[in-house]
Motif scaffolding. Structure first.
Motif, PDB file in Angstrom:
ATOM      1  N   GLY A  74       3.898  -5.355  -7.669  1.00 48.08           N
ATOM      2  CA  GLY A  74       4.858  -4.889  -8.675  1.00 48.08           C
ATOM      3  C   GLY A  74       4.262  -3.840  -9.593  1.00 48.08           C
ATOM      4  O   GLY A  74       4.712  -3.675 -10.721  1.00 48.08           O
ATOM      5  N   THR A  75       3.247  -3.123  -9.132  1.00 50.11           N
ATOM      6  CA  THR A  75       2.610  -2.090  -9.965  1.00 50.11           C
ATOM      7  C   THR A  75       3.541  -0.904 -10.200  1.00 50.11           C
ATOM      8  O   THR A  75       3.742  -0.459 -11.331  1.00 50.11           O
ATOM      9  N   THR A  76       4.122  -0.381  -9.130  1.00 53.78           N
ATOM     10  CA  THR A  76       4.990   0.797  -9.273  1.00 53.78           C
ATOM     11  C   THR A  76       6.363   0.339  -9.734  1.00 53.78           C
ATOM     12  O   THR A  76       6.955  -0.559  -9.145  1.00 53.78           O
TER      13      THR A  76
ATOM     14  N   ASP B  37      -7.788  -1.767   8.522  1.00 51.49           N
ATOM     15  CA  ASP B  37      -9.241  -1.972   8.362  1.00 51.49           C
ATOM     16  C   ASP B  37      -9.579  -3.447   8.149  1.00 51.49           C
ATOM     17  O   ASP B  37     -10.710  -3.869   8.348  1.00 51.49           O
TER      18      ASP B  37
ATOM     19  N   GLY C  28       0.799  -1.223   0.000  1.00 48.30           N
ATOM     20  CA  GLY C  28       0.000   0.000   0.000  1.00 48.30           C
ATOM     21  C   GLY C  28       0.832   1.274   0.000  1.00 48.30           C
ATOM     22  O   GLY C  28       0.372   2.331   0.440  1.00 48.30           O
ATOM     23  N   LYS C  29       2.028   1.219  -0.553  1.00 43.85           N
ATOM     24  CA  LYS C  29       2.895   2.410  -0.614  1.00 43.85           C
ATOM     25  C   LYS C  29       2.255   3.498  -1.466  1.00 43.85           C
ATOM     26  O   LYS C  29       2.167   4.657  -1.058  1.00 43.85           O
ATOM     27  N   SER C  30       1.813   3.094  -2.665  1.00 44.41           N
ATOM     28  CA  SER C  30       1.226   4.093  -3.574  1.00 44.41           C
ATOM     29  C   SER C  30      -0.086   4.637  -3.009  1.00 44.41           C
ATOM     30  O   SER C  30      -0.411   5.810  -3.191  1.00 44.41           O
ATOM     31  N   SER C  31      -0.820   3.769  -2.295  1.00 44.93           N
ATOM     32  CA  SER C  31      -2.077   4.240  -1.692  1.00 44.93           C
ATOM     33  C   SER C  31      -1.789   5.301  -0.636  1.00 44.93           C
ATOM     34  O   SER C  31      -2.485   6.313  -0.551  1.00 44.93           O
TER      35      SER C  31
HETATM   36  N1  LIG Z   1      -8.105  -2.844   2.708  1.00 43.46           N
HETATM   37  C1  LIG Z   1      -7.103  -2.066   2.389  1.00 43.46           C
HETATM   38  N2  LIG Z   1      -6.515  -2.169   1.192  1.00 43.46           N
HETATM   39  C2  LIG Z   1      -5.498  -1.343   0.886  1.00 43.46           C
HETATM   40  C3  LIG Z   1      -5.045  -0.356   1.791  1.00 43.46           C
HETATM   41  N3  LIG Z   1      -4.021   0.304   1.218  1.00 43.46           N
HETATM   42  C4  LIG Z   1      -3.843  -0.256  -0.003  1.00 43.46           C
HETATM   43  N4  LIG Z   1      -4.736  -1.249  -0.214  1.00 43.46           N
HETATM   44  C5  LIG Z   1      -4.867  -2.085  -1.405  1.00 43.46           C
HETATM   45  O1  LIG Z   1      -3.686  -2.843  -1.589  1.00 43.46           O
HETATM   46  C6  LIG Z   1      -3.416  -3.023  -2.974  1.00 43.46           C
HETATM   47  C7  LIG Z   1      -2.010  -2.538  -3.299  1.00 43.46           C
HETATM   48  O2  LIG Z   1      -1.946  -1.130  -3.089  1.00 43.46           O
HETATM   49  P1  LIG Z   1      -0.791  -0.239  -3.699  1.00 43.46           P
HETATM   50  O3  LIG Z   1      -0.949   1.104  -3.090  1.00 43.46           O
HETATM   51  O4  LIG Z   1      -0.795  -0.312  -5.171  1.00 43.46           O
HETATM   52  O5  LIG Z   1       0.460  -1.004  -3.118  1.00 43.46           O
HETATM   53  P2  LIG Z   1       2.021  -0.736  -3.421  1.00 43.46           P
HETATM   54  O6  LIG Z   1       2.759  -0.996  -2.177  1.00 43.46           O
HETATM   55  O7  LIG Z   1       2.221   0.588  -4.048  1.00 43.46           O
HETATM   56  O8  LIG Z   1       2.330  -1.886  -4.454  1.00 43.46           O
HETATM   57  P3  LIG Z   1       3.512  -1.969  -5.557  1.00 43.46           P
HETATM   58  O9  LIG Z   1       3.586  -0.703  -6.291  1.00 43.46           O
HETATM   59  O10 LIG Z   1       3.067  -3.097  -6.423  1.00 43.46           O
HETATM   60  O11 LIG Z   1       4.760  -2.305  -4.818  1.00 43.46           O
HETATM   61  C8  LIG Z   1      -4.503  -2.246  -3.699  1.00 43.46           C
HETATM   62  O12 LIG Z   1      -5.499  -3.140  -4.086  1.00 43.46           O
HETATM   63  C9  LIG Z   1      -5.005  -1.268  -2.658  1.00 43.46           C
HETATM   64  O13 LIG Z   1      -6.347  -0.885  -2.861  1.00 43.46           O
HETATM   65  C10 LIG Z   1      -5.700  -0.236   3.058  1.00 43.46           C
HETATM   66  O14 LIG Z   1      -5.393   0.596   3.913  1.00 43.46           O
HETATM   67  N5  LIG Z   1      -6.713  -1.133   3.284  1.00 43.46           N
END
Ligand SMILES: Nc1nc2c(ncn2[C@@H]2O[C@H](COP(=O)(O)OP(=O)(O)OP(=O)(O)O)[C@@H](O)[C@H]2O)c(=O)[nH]1
Ligand SMILES: Nc1nc2c(c(=O)[nH]1)N(C=O)[C@@H](CNc1ccc(C(=O)N[C@@H](CCC(=O)O)C(=O)O)cc1)CN2
Ligand SMILES: [Mg+2]
Length: 443
Positions: free
Chosen positions: A247-249, A331, A226-229
């Motif tokens: 591996g999205t980002t 959550d 959830g880094k990007s989130s």
């Molecule tokens: N339930 C829930 N899902 C989350 C939360 N934060 C992120 N997600 C979900 O987790 C998934 C990955 O989120 P990203 O933000 O793309 O994760 P990331 O770490 O950037 O992933 P990469 O770029 O692939 O390394 C997505 O489906 C988001 O919707 C959260 O606080 N709660």
């Protein structure tokens, strides 16, 4: 070369108003040529026509602000042509002003003149550039503290006390018959207090420097945590792509955010993991490079998908860096029982204020209080303080070893000189040139 300088003071582009500034001995004579006005009264702003330098062609109907020396920003006669905010028009008016006898100002030259005419001291002049780059409430208040002269006042008070001791020692030396040696105990007390003040200023200078430059904060973690989130949530808009595919980002994404008043550069990075995908591997390399330059790393873990081995491997890379542990997606949990992490939900915006407060605390900015303390905020000022502190130590140690106070004189002079360079009371032409060369034109 003309002593009267001119520049466009507003940024290029289209705006409500553009301002051409003219300062120096011929400011009014030049204004008489390029406007429909003939008399110039201080502290007025009047509607008029702006014309070509020969007076033949009207270019705009605007406002002329008039400041008479010494009551102006520069301390000189100054006029400001407030025209309609067209880039072309501002440049055209500037060129007419140059035809009428002004020369183009160098970067920072208006502020340099304000310094040379005693309107601003050096810390104030430096803060003018900081006002322009202030990117949050903290950096604005910091710059304002310098602009208001709070820092100078503290430094000058210190310097005055040192010079006072020096004067007493030298007077006793010059007139041994008439003037008694100053009281050693009193000197020790004053120098001890000065040591405390410089130590406090130095200890707080890192906060000042960080507030001014802004902090680099890197979001790191395994893929999909959830880094990007979180990046998007802190930016308050969806800048980065979020998917449930690990591996999205790929490339590191950079954006500016305001966290608790602090200007922050946030870096969203590719999730750290071993991978054979060449593209993803390049992203992982970039992530690792970002980590090394971070003021703070947000080490993010996924509450709903713990993988002890992979988590541990990631953690080993981060734990020696300045970091905060974050547990995301709470959550999805019934109950959080980890106490060493900050529990958040990036998706639902839970605990983001708490995270902001923890970030400020970790960066030692939580106790910043502009109403009680002053913060040195440039490396130049900090280096001079270090010099002052070093010579103060020499004074104090000499004072412990001898009763001949005249040995203190050269050290006291060195302390006063270092402090004087901060405020500009004792400063070389070269340093002044260097400081103002970093300004933009028109300031
Ligand atoms: N339930 C829930 N899902 C989350 C939360 N934060 C992120 N997600 C979900 O987790 C998934 C990955 O989120 P990203 O933000 O793309 O994760 P990331 O770490 O950037 O992933 P990469 O770029 O692939 O390394 C997505 O489906 C988001 O919707 C959260 O606080 N709660
Ligand atoms: N149009 C305009 N806006 C501006 C500036 C400017 O130069 N022009 N400034 C530039 O950065 C800042 C304001 N700084 C200023 C500081 C002092 C004086 C000045 O005229 N001081 C005189 C008069 C004081 C008085 O009448 O009370 C003085 O100090 O004697 C003007 C601007 C921000 N806004
Ligand atoms: Mg991502």
């Amino acid at each position: 070369m003309s002593n009267t300088i001119a520049a466009i003071a507003t940024p290029p582009g289209t705006g409500g108003v553009a301002i051409v500034r003219v300062s120096g001995l011929d400011a009014f004579a030049i204004a008489a040529q390029v406007t429909s006005l003939k008399n110039f009264t201080g502290n007025t702003i009047r509607p008029c026509a702006f014309t070509t330098a020969d007076g033949q062609t009207v270019l705009d109907h605007g406002l002329l602000a008039v400041f008479t020396a010494p009551r102006s920003y520069t301390g000189e006669d100054t006029v400001e042509l407030n025209c309609h905010g067209s880039d072309y028009l501002a440049r055209r008016l500037l060129s007419e002003v140059l035809v009428a006898g002004a020369r183009l100002a160098e970067p920072g030259e208006f502020t340099k003149r304000a310094f040379l005419s005693g309107k601003l001291d050096l810390t104030q002049a430096e803060s003018v550039a900081d006002m322009l780059s202030a990117g949050g409430n903290l950096s604005l208040n910091l710059a304002l503290q310098h602009l208001d002269g709070d820092v100078s006042r503290e430094i000058r008070r210190l310097r005055r006390e040192i010079l006072q001791i020096l004067a007493e020692i030298e007077a006793a030396l010059d007139y041994p018959e008439e003037i008694a040696d100053p009281d050693t105990e009193k000197i020790r007390q004053i120098l001890g207090a000065a040591r405390e003040t410089t130590a406090r200023l130095l200890a707080d200078s890192d906060a000042g420097l960080l507030i001014k430059s802004g902090a680099q904060i890197v979001l790191a973690g395994r893929p999909n945590v959830g880094k990007s989130s979180l990046f998007n949530a802190l930016l308050k808009h969806n800048r980065a792509i979020v998917t449930d595919i690990a591996g999205t980002t790929r490339d590191a994404l950079e954006a500016e955010a305001d966290i608790g008043g602090l200007k922050v550069t946030l870096l969203d990075t590719a999730g750290l993991r071993e991978t054979t995908d060449p593209l993803e591997r390049l992203g992982v390399e970039r992530s690792r490079a970002c980590l090394q330059n971070a003021d703070l790393v947000l080490a993010i873990f996924d509450a709903a998908s713990r993988e002890p081995d992979a988590d541990e491997k990631f953690w080993a890379e981060i734990k020696h860096l300045p970091h905060l542990r974050i547990l995301n997606k709470i959550d999805l949990l019934e109950k959080v029982d980890e106490t060493d992490s900050i529990p958040i939900s990036a998706k639902n915006g839970v605990n983001l204020d708490l995270l902001g407060a923890k970030i400020l605390e970790k960066l030692n900015l939580r106790r910043v209080d502009f109403s009680r303390y002053v913060y040195v905020s440039s490396l130049r000022q900090k280096n001079k303080l270090i010099q002052a502190a070093k010579h103060l130590e020499k004074c104090l140690s000499a004072l412990g070893k001898t009763n001949y106070l005249d040995v203190l004189a050269p050290y006291l002079k060195a302390v006063a000189a270092a402090l004087g360079e901060i405020t500009g009371d004792e400063v070389s032409e070269e340093i002044i040139e260097q400081i103002f060369a970093n300004f933009c034109v028109g300031k």
